[in-house]
Design an enzyme around this catalytic site. Sequence first.
Site, PDB file in Angstrom:
ATOM      1  N   HIS A   1      14.900  41.509  51.348  1.00  0.00           N
ATOM      2  CA  HIS A   1      13.638  42.246  51.191  1.00  0.00           C
ATOM      3  C   HIS A   1      13.190  42.842  52.527  1.00  0.00           C
ATOM      4  O   HIS A   1      13.452  42.274  53.582  1.00  0.00           O
ATOM      5  CB  HIS A   1      12.559  41.323  50.623  1.00  0.00           C
ATOM      6  CG  HIS A   1      12.884  40.870  49.226  1.00  0.00           C
ATOM      7  ND1 HIS A   1      12.401  39.723  48.674  1.00  0.00           N
ATOM      8  CD2 HIS A   1      13.681  41.432  48.283  1.00  0.00           C
ATOM      9  CE1 HIS A   1      12.873  39.589  47.447  1.00  0.00           C
ATOM     10  NE2 HIS A   1      13.657  40.610  47.188  1.00  0.00           N
TER      11      HIS A   1
ATOM     12  N   HIS B   1      21.372  50.493  42.462  1.00  0.00           N
ATOM     13  CA  HIS B   1      20.112  50.074  43.084  1.00  0.00           C
ATOM     14  C   HIS B   1      20.212  49.890  44.587  1.00  0.00           C
ATOM     15  O   HIS B   1      19.198  49.742  45.258  1.00  0.00           O
ATOM     16  CB  HIS B   1      19.583  48.804  42.435  1.00  0.00           C
ATOM     17  CG  HIS B   1      20.169  47.515  42.974  1.00  0.00           C
ATOM     18  ND1 HIS B   1      21.512  47.289  43.074  1.00  0.00           N
ATOM     19  CD2 HIS B   1      19.559  46.387  43.429  1.00  0.00           C
ATOM     20  CE1 HIS B   1      21.703  46.084  43.567  1.00  0.00           C
ATOM     21  NE2 HIS B   1      20.558  45.519  43.788  1.00  0.00           N
TER      22      HIS B   1
ATOM     23  N   ASP C   1      14.905  36.989  40.629  1.00  0.00           N
ATOM     24  CA  ASP C   1      13.762  37.699  41.219  1.00  0.00           C
ATOM     25  C   ASP C   1      13.340  38.777  40.225  1.00  0.00           C
ATOM     26  O   ASP C   1      13.644  39.964  40.386  1.00  0.00           O
ATOM     27  CB  ASP C   1      14.121  38.300  42.571  1.00  0.00           C
ATOM     28  CG  ASP C   1      12.881  38.775  43.307  1.00  0.00           C
ATOM     29  OD1 ASP C   1      11.773  38.670  42.745  1.00  0.00           O
ATOM     30  OD2 ASP C   1      13.016  39.261  44.445  1.00  0.00           O
TER      31      ASP C   1
ATOM     32  N   HIS D   1      14.361  46.935  39.621  1.00  0.00           N
ATOM     33  CA  HIS D   1      15.786  46.940  39.283  1.00  0.00           C
ATOM     34  C   HIS D   1      16.270  45.597  38.722  1.00  0.00           C
ATOM     35  O   HIS D   1      17.470  45.397  38.583  1.00  0.00           O
ATOM     36  CB  HIS D   1      16.657  47.418  40.464  1.00  0.00           C
ATOM     37  CG  HIS D   1      16.308  46.828  41.796  1.00  0.00           C
ATOM     38  ND1 HIS D   1      16.019  47.596  42.906  1.00  0.00           N
ATOM     39  CD2 HIS D   1      16.205  45.558  42.202  1.00  0.00           C
ATOM     40  CE1 HIS D   1      15.759  46.813  43.926  1.00  0.00           C
ATOM     41  NE2 HIS D   1      15.877  45.576  43.535  1.00  0.00           N
TER      42      HIS D   1
END
Lengths: 476, 153
Positions: free
Chosen positions: A203, A399, A95, A324
């Site tokens: 997400h 992160h 991603d 990140h």
Amino acid sequence: MDPSLLKREDRCRWVIPPTGAMRVRGVIYADRDLILGMDDKVRVQLSNVASLPGIVGDAVAMPDAHWGYGFPIGGVAAFDADAGGVICAGGVGFDISCGVRLLVSELSAAHARPRRGELAEALFRGVPAGLGSEGAITLDDIDMTAMLNGGARWAVERGWGRPEDLPRIEEGGAMGGAMPEAVSEQARRRQRREMGTLGSGNHYLEVQEVTEIFDEAVAAGYGLERGRVVVSIHCGSRGLGHQIGTEFMREMLLAAPGFGLHLPDRELACAPIRSELGTRYLGAMRAAVNCALANREIVAHLTRQVFARMFERGRLSLLFDVSHNTCKVESHVVAGERRRLHVHRKGATRALAGGHPDLPEDLRPYGQPVLIGGSMAVGSYVLVGTPEAERAAFASACHGAGRAMSRHEALRRFGGRQIQDHLASEGIVVKSPSTRGIAEEAPDAYKNLDAVVLAAEMAGLARRVARLSPFACVKG
Amino acid sequence: MLPCSPQHASQPAVGQSGWETFPHDADIGVRGYGATCAEAFAMAALALVSVAVDPEGVRCLEGRKIACQADDPVVLLVDWLNAIIVEISAGRLIFGRFRVAIQDGRLDGEAWGEPIDIVRHHPAAEPKGATFTEARVAREPEGRWVAQCVVDV
């Protein structure tokens, strides 16, 4: 992980001395409890990363590190192109440019919290989330290429964002050096109807309250005060980034013998930075970064529409947008020498200290906001970059919380509806197309965010500024 | 309309075809078993679908042909699963039945399914990429084929 396999240098610094093929040390920043809870594969993967050609300084793992693809998630490594350095698709992740942005409202939580159910529902309807959802935007070939070059700037030009956001986004909203021509038809096909979508997995879009301030001066500089409503958005480059990562991982794997590269792990497939394949990957990766920046700008635009409809003072200003999963060309001092390096951050956040020239002028006195995602229950943190992070980890910090258990185990232990009901009883409304998805993302499936953030602070990677607690969540 | 045959066999017994998923830190592993390598690939595809939805709840209304080529069977498996992911992602389709033929490194596959219906399928995590992590294609000592890898979600 067995701590006896590491050399402890101080409370939060654990060293893997170079052995075998390792060219540099591995360094893990974590406290003892986090090390004990960390998968041993982090040590193995970090040692593998330390063996790649052209690596300089240390191969670094963050307090939230866990088993990744070639690189550990939470891994940072820098490579010198002039010293035969490589670019590694697994060191960026699938991603590409997954990241977090934080929007700050003028609303008080006392005003917005009572409407959390309505707000969560409106956001769930307004921001497409989950597998099978589609954005309202369909890109033709010309628009796709413009987006891959222009990133958030393209979104703003098309009316799906605000010009004042751009300085608050890494790279000013568009990463230079993108090569849309290096992005395959398959990748483009996957993205055609995915702009402005949140995705699934970990997400999220969360409406949060600033519940704790650790550094009053920096918080004030960031516009954060206790009781203020903020919005966190965590998503990335959607199908396009994954397709680029998948295709180049395969190509690098098959090309490795030709480059004389011995790969200890297939997922560490890489190519010399100064090769046609390395150049092409970097160009495609930068195009995917722009896709992610555009996507988050559009998701923010959709969020702003909901807030404007629901609240008289519903304006949302962007504090910062930081990725990140990236590889960026940066200047760092290594062993007393300033060098231009390709810094891979896989599940690690850039964390620039105050005064850094790459920061927007109004944030420069304070340092870069470092946005740390947590879970639906515990929320997030805002940290600030420190000068120590430059020396310790190429200006990088953690992160997120990092997973403590697999999706399998989470499904075995938790029920999605049960989690929704429990969180509702604690004043947190969660909307998602899938209760199974909620169970897989159960708050207890993640490590203790407080411990991760505290370890980052003790290691000097970043300093706590504020804690954010959610009251309305949209999960993909 | 083609019926989706019941191919689900979580924790299959030795000698049977079937599929299962296995744990990975942040993502999920998919594994197929079969009497032949091709059957194991088809079963691994069902395991892939199960990451998002229950394959048994998918109606087989339309088909897609998928072809891949790779000398290395592990690369071929990853290519096959990634080709299915592209159809799910770009085609907004979900599948409940697969057929695979493999000869000389060439895979010819067919997938049957229907458009994703968020309300009816309640999709969970989206499979976004098949990876080389834990990737393996092998014939086990008892003769059964296994095809597996971790999928990024």
